[in-house]
Scaffold this motif. Structure first.
Motif, PDB file in Angstrom:
ATOM      1  N   ALA A  92       0.817  -1.223   0.000  1.00  0.00           N
ATOM      2  CA  ALA A  92       0.000   0.000   0.000  1.00  0.00           C
ATOM      3  C   ALA A  92       0.847   1.268   0.000  1.00  0.00           C
ATOM      4  CB  ALA A  92      -0.934  -0.002   1.210  1.00  0.00           C
ATOM      5  N   TRP A  93       2.116   1.145   0.401  1.00  0.00           N
ATOM      6  CA  TRP A  93       3.040   2.290   0.442  1.00  0.00           C
ATOM      7  C   TRP A  93       4.301   1.918  -0.347  1.00  0.00           C
ATOM      8  CZ3 TRP A  93       1.340   6.710   2.799  1.00  0.00           C
ATOM      9  CH2 TRP A  93       0.270   6.592   3.692  1.00  0.00           C
ATOM     10  N   PRO A  94       4.216   1.835  -1.667  1.00  0.00           N
ATOM     11  CA  PRO A  94       5.321   1.306  -2.476  1.00  0.00           C
ATOM     12  C   PRO A  94       6.640   2.038  -2.241  1.00  0.00           C
ATOM     13  CG  PRO A  94       3.341   1.615  -3.826  1.00  0.00           C
ATOM     14  CD  PRO A  94       3.071   2.258  -2.493  1.00  0.00           C
ATOM     15  N   GLY A  95       7.686   1.247  -1.981  1.00  0.00           N
ATOM     16  CA  GLY A  95       9.026   1.799  -1.862  1.00  0.00           C
ATOM     17  C   GLY A  95       9.352   2.459  -0.540  1.00  0.00           C
ATOM     18  N   ARG A  96       8.403   2.488   0.394  1.00  0.00           N
ATOM     19  CA  ARG A  96       8.645   3.228   1.642  1.00  0.00           C
ATOM     20  C   ARG A  96       8.753   2.341   2.877  1.00  0.00           C
ATOM     21  NH1 ARG A  96       4.394   7.747   2.160  1.00  0.00           N
ATOM     22  NH2 ARG A  96       5.525   8.047   4.120  1.00  0.00           N
ATOM     23  N   LEU A  97       8.417   1.062   2.760  1.00  0.00           N
ATOM     24  CA  LEU A  97       8.497   0.152   3.905  1.00  0.00           C
ATOM     25  C   LEU A  97       9.330  -1.068   3.541  1.00  0.00           C
ATOM     26  CD1 LEU A  97       7.680  -0.933   6.713  1.00  0.00           C
ATOM     27  CD2 LEU A  97       5.580  -1.831   5.656  1.00  0.00           C
ATOM     28  N   GLU A  98      10.353  -1.333   4.357  1.00  0.00           N
ATOM     29  CA  GLU A  98      11.146  -2.548   4.227  1.00  0.00           C
ATOM     30  C   GLU A  98      10.944  -3.369   5.498  1.00  0.00           C
ATOM     31  OE1 GLU A  98      15.799  -4.054   3.629  1.00  0.00           O
ATOM     32  OE2 GLU A  98      15.342  -1.912   3.813  1.00  0.00           O
ATOM     33  N   VAL A  99      10.594  -4.625   5.337  1.00  0.00           N
ATOM     34  CA  VAL A  99      10.325  -5.499   6.476  1.00  0.00           C
ATOM     35  C   VAL A  99      11.408  -6.574   6.530  1.00  0.00           C
ATOM     36  CG1 VAL A  99       8.656  -7.029   7.588  1.00  0.00           C
ATOM     37  CG2 VAL A  99       7.858  -5.083   6.214  1.00  0.00           C
ATOM     38  N   VAL A 100      11.986  -6.766   7.724  1.00  0.00           N
ATOM     39  CA  VAL A 100      13.022  -7.773   7.916  1.00  0.00           C
ATOM     40  C   VAL A 100      12.554  -8.732   9.004  1.00  0.00           C
ATOM     41  CG1 VAL A 100      15.422  -8.208   8.558  1.00  0.00           C
ATOM     42  CG2 VAL A 100      14.841  -6.152   7.254  1.00  0.00           C
ATOM     43  N   ASN A 101      12.532 -10.021   8.680  1.00  0.00           N
ATOM     44  CA  ASN A 101      12.161 -11.052   9.654  1.00  0.00           C
ATOM     45  C   ASN A 101      13.426 -11.470  10.404  1.00  0.00           C
ATOM     46  OD1 ASN A 101      10.787 -14.447   9.411  1.00  0.00           O
ATOM     47  ND2 ASN A 101      10.858 -13.040  11.132  1.00  0.00           N
ATOM     48  N   ALA A 102      13.667 -10.859  11.556  1.00  0.00           N
ATOM     49  CA  ALA A 102      14.912 -11.090  12.291  1.00  0.00           C
ATOM     50  C   ALA A 102      14.726 -10.711  13.747  1.00  0.00           C
ATOM     51  CB  ALA A 102      16.049 -10.269  11.679  1.00  0.00           C
ATOM     52  N   ASP A 103      15.681 -11.155  14.568  1.00  0.00           N
ATOM     53  CA  ASP A 103      15.744 -10.788  15.974  1.00  0.00           C
ATOM     54  C   ASP A 103      16.446  -9.434  16.070  1.00  0.00           C
ATOM     55  OD1 ASP A 103      16.402 -10.466  18.680  1.00  0.00           O
ATOM     56  OD2 ASP A 103      16.678 -12.612  18.983  1.00  0.00           O
ATOM     57  N   ALA A 104      15.791  -8.460  16.681  1.00  0.00           N
ATOM     58  CA  ALA A 104      16.353  -7.109  16.762  1.00  0.00           C
ATOM     59  C   ALA A 104      17.672  -7.073  17.512  1.00  0.00           C
ATOM     60  CB  ALA A 104      15.350  -6.168  17.433  1.00  0.00           C
ATOM     61  N   LEU A 105      17.916  -8.054  18.378  1.00  0.00           N
ATOM     62  CA  LEU A 105      19.166  -8.090  19.130  1.00  0.00           C
ATOM     63  C   LEU A 105      20.330  -8.601  18.283  1.00  0.00           C
ATOM     64  CD1 LEU A 105      17.836  -9.537  22.509  1.00  0.00           C
ATOM     65  CD2 LEU A 105      18.487  -7.167  22.050  1.00  0.00           C
ATOM     66  N   GLU A 106      20.017  -9.146  17.118  1.00  0.00           N
ATOM     67  CA  GLU A 106      21.061  -9.773  16.307  1.00  0.00           C
ATOM     68  C   GLU A 106      21.289  -9.087  14.964  1.00  0.00           C
ATOM     69  OE1 GLU A 106      19.843 -13.835  16.000  1.00  0.00           O
ATOM     70  OE2 GLU A 106      20.061 -14.228  18.163  1.00  0.00           O
ATOM     71  N   ILE A 107      20.532  -8.059  14.645  1.00  0.00           N
ATOM     72  CA  ILE A 107      20.634  -7.425  13.334  1.00  0.00           C
ATOM     73  C   ILE A 107      21.292  -6.047  13.448  1.00  0.00           C
ATOM     74  CG2 ILE A 107      18.331  -6.388  13.502  1.00  0.00           C
ATOM     75  CD1 ILE A 107      18.046  -6.755  10.493  1.00  0.00           C
ATOM     76  N   ASP A 108      22.090  -5.683  12.438  1.00  0.00           N
ATOM     77  CA  ASP A 108      22.642  -4.329  12.339  1.00  0.00           C
ATOM     78  C   ASP A 108      21.819  -3.587  11.292  1.00  0.00           C
ATOM     79  OD1 ASP A 108      24.010  -1.994  12.113  1.00  0.00           O
ATOM     80  OD2 ASP A 108      25.843  -2.864  11.278  1.00  0.00           O
ATOM     81  N   PRO A 109      20.969  -2.653  11.723  1.00  0.00           N
ATOM     82  CA  PRO A 109      20.069  -1.997  10.769  1.00  0.00           C
ATOM     83  C   PRO A 109      20.717  -0.887   9.955  1.00  0.00           C
ATOM     84  CG  PRO A 109      19.709  -1.101  12.957  1.00  0.00           C
ATOM     85  CD  PRO A 109      20.778  -2.157  13.101  1.00  0.00           C
ATOM     86  N   LEU A 110      21.930  -0.474  10.299  1.00  0.00           N
ATOM     87  CA  LEU A 110      22.482   0.752   9.722  1.00  0.00           C
ATOM     88  C   LEU A 110      22.693   0.665   8.223  1.00  0.00           C
ATOM     89  CD1 LEU A 110      24.965   2.059  12.418  1.00  0.00           C
ATOM     90  CD2 LEU A 110      22.574   2.638  12.009  1.00  0.00           C
ATOM     91  N   ALA A 111      23.005  -0.525   7.715  1.00  0.00           N
ATOM     92  CA  ALA A 111      23.223  -0.664   6.275  1.00  0.00           C
ATOM     93  C   ALA A 111      21.949  -0.397   5.481  1.00  0.00           C
ATOM     94  CB  ALA A 111      23.749  -2.064   5.962  1.00  0.00           C
TER      95      ALA A 111
END
Length: 279
Positions: A92-111
């Protein structure tokens, strides 16, 4: 709110996807889209910012962030069941939402994010404090984020914003307020959530300062604060004796009475003691 993005109400989304909240994941869903929009607005102007959201669940706050104009939202969700409803929001919001199925304690979001970055989240209760401490103690300051707008149990929110002299004042208050402006911007009762938790909740906003309020080595300050509050009922000359054999002299050098207790000391006083110990 349910008509702004053309998507169904959250109760319908949860029913359609069988999304009963899991206690093991610390899930309590906030289904009122007016409330999620209010939380999104409390994060300030989002139109020029990327937003990191942890634990979006069925996407109520996610929808609020997008509707409030967030440039890009990175939603990190551990529960694979939530991928389908979040994908519907992304469509519904093309190009503006990226979803990652991961544990927030184990992911580096900065990239996946471009500054300026704001963190806005209804944090899962079981990892909220650990994530906050990580965000407040990066190797370098200023951090990657401009502000944190986070939902916690009300007791945790009050510990983050506490002032010296009270039972809530401790390590979390000093970590937060040494390098941030911290305030409670919203309070929510248990019945706002599905299922209702046993405690009330509150939204805290932390805005990163350009530099710490008072000079101190972060590692030394952390050791001093941890030792002081681990035995908070003791006088400082007793609770801190493991840090230096001449701790009473060092306390006096920092302008602190050895008979004071941890909850009596301001952040400035803790920083002064950290400097004395480091020297």
């Amino acid at each position: 709110m349910s008509t702004i993005d053309g998507l169904p109400p959250l109760r319908a989304v949860i029913a359609a996807h069988g999304l009963s909240a899991k206690k093991a994941l610390g899930q309590n869903f906030l289904l009122d889209l007016n409330l999620t929009a209010k939380i999104a607005r409390s994060a300030g102007d989002l139109t020029g910012a990327d937003v990191l959201e942890i634990g979006p669940g069925p996407g109520g706050l996610t929808r609020g962030l997008l509707a409030e104009g967030a440039r890009h939202v990175l939603a990190v969700e551990k529960d694979a069941r939530c991928m389908a409803p979040l994908a519907e929001i992304a469509a519904a919001w093309p190009g503006r939402l990226e979803v990652v199925n991961a544990d927030a304690l184990e992911i580096d979001p900065l990239a996946r994010l471009t500054p300026p970055i704001k963190v806005v989240a209804n944090l899962p209760y079981n990892v909220g404090t650990e994530l906050l401490v990580r965000w407040l103690t990066p190797p370098d300051w200023p951090p990657f984020w401009q502000s944190l707008t986070l939902m916690f149990q009300r007791e945790v929110a009050e510990r983050i914003t506490a002032q010296p002299g009270g039972k809530a004042y401790g390590r979390l208050a000093i970590l937060a307020q040494w390098r941030c402006e911290a305030r409670i911007v919203m309070r929510l009762p248990p019945e706002a959530f599905t299922p209702p938790p046993k405690v009330a909740s509150a939204v805290v906003q932390l805005t990163a300062l350009p530099a710490p309020r008072f000079p101190a080595d972060p590692g030394v300050l952390e050791r001093v604060v941890a030792a002081a509050f681990n035995q908070r009922r003791k006088m400082l000359r007793a609770s801190l004796k493991g840090l230096a054999p001449d701790i009473e002299d060092r306390l006096r050098m920092a302008g602190i009475a050895p008979t004071d207790r941890a909850e009596q000391l301001s952040i400035e006083a803790f920083c002064a003691l950290a400097r004395v110990l480091a020297s």
